[in-house]
Motif scaffolding. Structure first.
Motif, short mmCIF file in Angstrom:
data_model
loop_
_atom_site.label_atom_id
_atom_site.label_comp_id
_atom_site.label_asym_id
_atom_site.label_seq_id
_atom_site.Cartn_x
_atom_site.Cartn_y
_atom_site.Cartn_z
N THR A 158 0.83 -1.20 0.00
CA THR A 158 0.00 0.00 0.00
C THR A 158 0.87 1.25 0.00
O THR A 158 0.55 2.23 -0.69
CB THR A 158 -0.96 -0.02 1.21
N SER A 159 1.99 1.21 0.72
CA SER A 159 2.88 2.38 0.73
C SER A 159 3.49 2.65 -0.65
O SER A 159 3.86 3.78 -0.95
CB SER A 159 3.99 2.21 1.78
N ARG A 160 3.56 1.64 -1.46
CA ARG A 160 4.10 1.80 -2.82
C ARG A 160 3.02 2.25 -3.81
O ARG A 160 3.33 2.82 -4.85
CB ARG A 160 4.69 0.48 -3.31
N ASP A 165 -8.65 2.42 -15.72
CA ASP A 165 -7.98 1.39 -16.51
C ASP A 165 -6.63 1.86 -17.05
O ASP A 165 -5.69 1.07 -17.15
CB ASP A 165 -8.89 0.93 -17.66
N GLY A 166 -6.53 3.14 -17.39
CA GLY A 166 -5.28 3.66 -17.92
C GLY A 166 -4.13 3.56 -16.93
O GLY A 166 -2.99 3.31 -17.32
N TRP A 167 -4.41 3.78 -15.66
CA TRP A 167 -3.38 3.70 -14.62
C TRP A 167 -2.74 2.30 -14.60
O TRP A 167 -1.55 2.15 -14.40
CB TRP A 167 -3.96 4.05 -13.26
N LEU A 168 -3.55 1.29 -14.82
CA LEU A 168 -3.06 -0.09 -14.76
C LEU A 168 -2.07 -0.42 -15.87
O LEU A 168 -1.30 -1.37 -15.75
CB LEU A 168 -4.24 -1.07 -14.84
N THR A 169 -2.05 0.35 -16.95
CA THR A 169 -1.16 0.06 -18.07
C THR A 169 0.27 0.53 -17.82
O THR A 169 1.18 0.10 -18.53
CB THR A 169 -1.67 0.71 -19.37
N GLY A 170 0.48 1.38 -16.83
CA GLY A 170 1.83 1.87 -16.52
C GLY A 170 2.61 0.89 -15.67
O GLY A 170 2.12 -0.17 -15.28
N ASP A 171 3.84 1.26 -15.37
CA ASP A 171 4.71 0.43 -14.54
C ASP A 171 4.81 0.99 -13.13
O ASP A 171 4.69 2.19 -12.91
CB ASP A 171 6.13 0.39 -15.13
N LEU A 172 5.07 0.10 -12.19
CA LEU A 172 5.41 0.48 -10.83
C LEU A 172 6.89 0.18 -10.64
O LEU A 172 7.35 -0.92 -11.00
CB LEU A 172 4.58 -0.31 -9.81
N VAL A 173 7.63 1.14 -10.12
CA VAL A 173 9.05 0.97 -9.86
C VAL A 173 9.25 1.16 -8.36
O VAL A 173 8.77 2.12 -7.77
CB VAL A 173 9.89 2.01 -10.65
N GLY A 200 16.73 -7.03 -2.92
CA GLY A 200 17.95 -6.24 -2.78
C GLY A 200 18.25 -5.35 -3.97
O GLY A 200 19.41 -5.00 -4.20
N ARG A 201 17.20 -4.99 -4.71
CA ARG A 201 17.42 -4.14 -5.89
C ARG A 201 16.10 -3.48 -6.32
O ARG A 201 15.02 -3.84 -5.82
CB ARG A 201 17.98 -4.95 -7.05
N GLU A 202 16.23 -2.54 -7.23
CA GLU A 202 15.05 -1.89 -7.79
C GLU A 202 14.34 -2.85 -8.75
O GLU A 202 14.99 -3.55 -9.53
CB GLU A 202 15.45 -0.62 -8.54
N LEU A 203 13.03 -2.87 -8.65
CA LEU A 203 12.22 -3.70 -9.54
C LEU A 203 11.24 -2.82 -10.31
O LEU A 203 10.85 -1.74 -9.84
CB LEU A 203 11.44 -4.75 -8.75
N ARG A 204 10.84 -3.30 -11.47
CA ARG A 204 9.84 -2.62 -12.30
C ARG A 204 8.91 -3.70 -12.85
O ARG A 204 9.37 -4.70 -13.40
CB ARG A 204 10.51 -1.90 -13.46
N GLN A 205 7.61 -3.47 -12.65
CA GLN A 205 6.61 -4.39 -13.18
C GLN A 205 5.39 -3.59 -13.62
O GLN A 205 5.11 -2.52 -13.07
CB GLN A 205 6.17 -5.40 -12.13
N PRO A 206 4.63 -4.14 -14.56
CA PRO A 206 3.37 -3.51 -14.91
C PRO A 206 2.48 -3.42 -13.66
O PRO A 206 2.45 -4.35 -12.85
CB PRO A 206 2.76 -4.44 -15.95
N ARG A 207 1.79 -2.30 -13.51
CA ARG A 207 0.93 -2.12 -12.31
C ARG A 207 -0.11 -3.22 -12.20
O ARG A 207 -0.39 -3.70 -11.10
CB ARG A 207 0.27 -0.75 -12.36
N TRP A 208 -0.71 -3.61 -13.32
CA TRP A 208 -1.76 -4.64 -13.25
C TRP A 208 -1.21 -5.94 -12.68
O TRP A 208 -1.86 -6.61 -11.90
CB TRP A 208 -2.42 -4.87 -14.62
N ARG A 209 0.03 -6.27 -13.04
CA ARG A 209 0.65 -7.50 -12.54
C ARG A 209 0.97 -7.37 -11.05
O ARG A 209 0.82 -8.33 -10.28
CB ARG A 209 1.91 -7.78 -13.34
N THR A 210 1.39 -6.20 -10.64
CA THR A 210 1.68 -5.95 -9.23
C THR A 210 0.41 -6.09 -8.39
O THR A 210 0.42 -6.70 -7.32
CB THR A 210 2.29 -4.55 -9.05
#
Length: 167
Positions: free
Chosen positions: A59-61, A106-114, A121-131
Motif C-alpha cells: 500500500t505504501s508503494r 484502466d489507464g493507470w493499470l497500463t503503466g509500470d510500478l518501480v 535487494g534491488r530496484e524492480l519494475r513491473q506492470p501495475r496490473w501485474r503488481t
C-alpha cells in the motif's frame, strides 16, 4: 491484463475474506493463535502479522501518503504482537485497499510500478496490473495457510468462494 472492475472485485473479496479469517481467529484463545503450527510464519498470529506488514508495504508503494511499515520480511511475523492492534491495522488496510481500487482507472493499470525491493535487494519494475494481482494473490496464498491452521485448531471459517461473496 486486468481492468479497474477486476481490481475493485479483488479488493472487496480481500476485505471479506480478511474479516472471515480474522473473525474466526478471534474465537480462539491467544495461545492457540500463537501456537507454532509449522507454517512458513509459524502461527496463525505470525502469518496474519506478516500479511498486515506485506499489505502495508504494498500500500505504501501504491497509495500516495500511505505509511510504510517498519522492518522487513524477517521481522514481519512478530511486528504486530498485540492482537487488537493487528486486527485494527488489518481493517484500516482493507479499507485503504478498497478506496484505492475505487479510484483506479484502466489507464493507470497500463503503466509500470518501480520500487526498491528489500527482499530482492534491488530496484524492480513491473506492470501495475501485474503488481496488483500479486498483492491479492499473496493475500490468498497466506490466508489459505491460516485457513488450514484454523481448521487444525478446531475453528470453522466461513465460505471462501468468490461466487458466495455478499454484494
Amino acid at each position: 491484463m486486468i481492468d479497474g472492475a477486476c481490481v475493485r472485485l479483488l479488493a472487496r473479496y480481500n476485505r471479506w475474506q480478511n474479516q472471515n479469517i480474522v473473525g474466526t481467529a478471534a474465537t480462539l484463545a491467544e495461545a492457540e493463535r500463537r501456537r507454532d503450527r509449522g507454517a512458513f510464519f509459524g502461527s496463525i498470529h505470525g502469518t496474519l502479522s506478516h500479511l498486515v506488514w506485506a499489505d502495508g508495504m504494498w500500500t505504501s508503494r501504491l497509495v500516495p501518503d500511505a505509511p510504510r511499515p517498519p522492518g522487513g520480511v524477517a521481522e514481519s511475523a512478530t511486528l504486530y504482537p498485540d492482537w487488537d492492534d493487528l486486527v485494527a491495522r488489518r481493517a484500516v488496510l482493507d479499507e485503504r485497499l478498497v478506496a484505492f481500487a475505487d479510484a483506479i482507472d484502466d489507464g493507470w493499470l497500463t503503466g509500470d510500478l518501480v520500487w526498491f525491493s528489500g527482499a530482492a535487494g534491488r530496484e524492480l519494475r513491473q506492470p501495475r496490473w501485474r503488481t496488483i494481482l500479486h498483492v491479492f494473490n499473496h493475500q490468498t496464498h497466506h490466508r489459505g495457510q491460516v485457513h488450514a491452521m484454523l481448521t487444525q485448531a478446531g475453528a470453522r471459517p466461513g465460505d471462501t468462494d468468490l461466487m458466495l461473496m455478499p454484494e
